[in-house]
Design a protein around this motif. Structure first.
Motif, mmCIF file in Angstrom:
data_model
loop_
_atom_site.group_PDB
_atom_site.id
_atom_site.type_symbol
_atom_site.label_atom_id
_atom_site.label_comp_id
_atom_site.label_asym_id
_atom_site.label_seq_id
_atom_site.Cartn_x
_atom_site.Cartn_y
_atom_site.Cartn_z
ATOM 1 N N SER A 1 0.882 -1.532 -0.164
ATOM 2 C CA SER A 1 0.035 -0.154 0.192
ATOM 3 C C SER A 1 0.707 0.925 -0.090
ATOM 4 O O SER A 1 0.660 2.455 -0.568
ATOM 5 N N ALA B 1 1.773 5.724 -7.033
ATOM 6 C CA ALA B 1 0.350 6.201 -7.568
ATOM 7 C C ALA B 1 -0.135 5.060 -9.056
ATOM 8 O O ALA B 1 -0.753 5.052 -10.161
ATOM 9 N N VAL B 2 -0.003 4.168 -8.481
ATOM 10 C CA VAL B 2 0.020 2.420 -9.257
ATOM 11 C C VAL B 2 -0.726 2.476 -8.212
ATOM 12 O O VAL B 2 -0.741 1.660 -7.129
ATOM 13 N N PRO B 3 -1.924 1.561 -8.867
ATOM 14 C CA PRO B 3 -2.963 0.367 -7.753
ATOM 15 C C PRO B 3 -2.384 -0.992 -7.492
ATOM 16 O O PRO B 3 -0.931 -1.763 -7.913
ATOM 17 N N ILE B 4 -2.867 -0.694 -5.674
ATOM 18 C CA ILE B 4 -2.299 -2.523 -5.296
ATOM 19 C C ILE B 4 -2.729 -3.362 -6.192
ATOM 20 O O ILE B 4 -1.235 -4.203 -6.151
ATOM 21 N N ALA B 5 -3.331 -3.748 -6.765
ATOM 22 C CA ALA B 5 -3.351 -5.152 -7.499
ATOM 23 C C ALA B 5 -2.480 -5.173 -8.223
ATOM 24 O O ALA B 5 -1.699 -5.873 -8.732
ATOM 25 N N THR B 6 -2.244 -4.184 -9.194
ATOM 26 C CA THR B 6 -0.954 -4.513 -10.203
ATOM 27 C C THR B 6 -0.072 -4.725 -9.899
ATOM 28 O O THR B 6 1.066 -5.548 -10.667
ATOM 29 N N SER C 1 2.499 1.346 -3.584
ATOM 30 C CA SER C 1 0.841 1.704 -4.586
ATOM 31 C C SER C 1 1.068 3.620 -4.166
ATOM 32 O O SER C 1 1.102 4.229 -4.942
ATOM 33 N N ASP C 2 1.158 4.092 -2.995
ATOM 34 C CA ASP C 2 0.563 5.296 -3.054
ATOM 35 C C ASP C 2 1.979 5.921 -3.418
ATOM 36 O O ASP C 2 1.778 6.895 -4.317
ATOM 37 N N SER D 1 0.891 -6.247 -6.674
ATOM 38 C CA SER D 1 0.461 -7.797 -6.085
ATOM 39 C C SER D 1 1.244 -8.305 -7.670
ATOM 40 O O SER D 1 1.374 -9.262 -7.571
ATOM 41 N N ARG D 2 0.350 -8.370 -8.571
ATOM 42 C CA ARG D 2 0.165 -9.307 -9.632
ATOM 43 C C ARG D 2 1.337 -9.535 -10.566
ATOM 44 O O ARG D 2 2.351 -9.748 -10.941
#
Length: 90
Positions: free
Chosen positions: A39, A46-51, A42-43, A53-54
């Motif tokens: 997280s 500015a990249v989504p956590i899901a991205t 991600s902050d 993680s994947r």
């Protein structure tokens, strides 16, 4: 256009470059190590956590190693994850 880096192969307790991986996944991995959590990375990026993680999951699969120990409070690199970080960042 994707940029590729040689994939890490563990031999004789050292990491060696073998084939290819996506440098973006490596960049995300480094950010997570430095931030200590998905997280926070991600902050900061500015990249989504899901991205994130994947991409890390795909990186782990391509390297055939687990890069992080995952906890509720964040992530910590495994021994192999720390070695990989030192190879790609330091």
């Amino acid at each position: 256009m994707q940029i590729y880096l040689l994939e890490i192969l563990q031999m004789h307790n050292q990491l060696y470059f073998k084939s290819i991986m996506d440098l973006n996944a490596v960049r995300l991995f480094v950010a997570v190590v430095q931030a200590g959590s998905l997280s926070k990375a991600s902050d900061e990026l500015a990249v989504p956590i899901a991205t994130i993680s994947r991409q890390i999951k795909l990186l782990e699969q391509s390297l055939n190693i687990q890069l992080f120990d995952r906890h509720k409070t964040g992530v910590k690199p495994t021994t192999q994850g720390q070695q990989f970080y030192e190879q790609v960042y330091l």
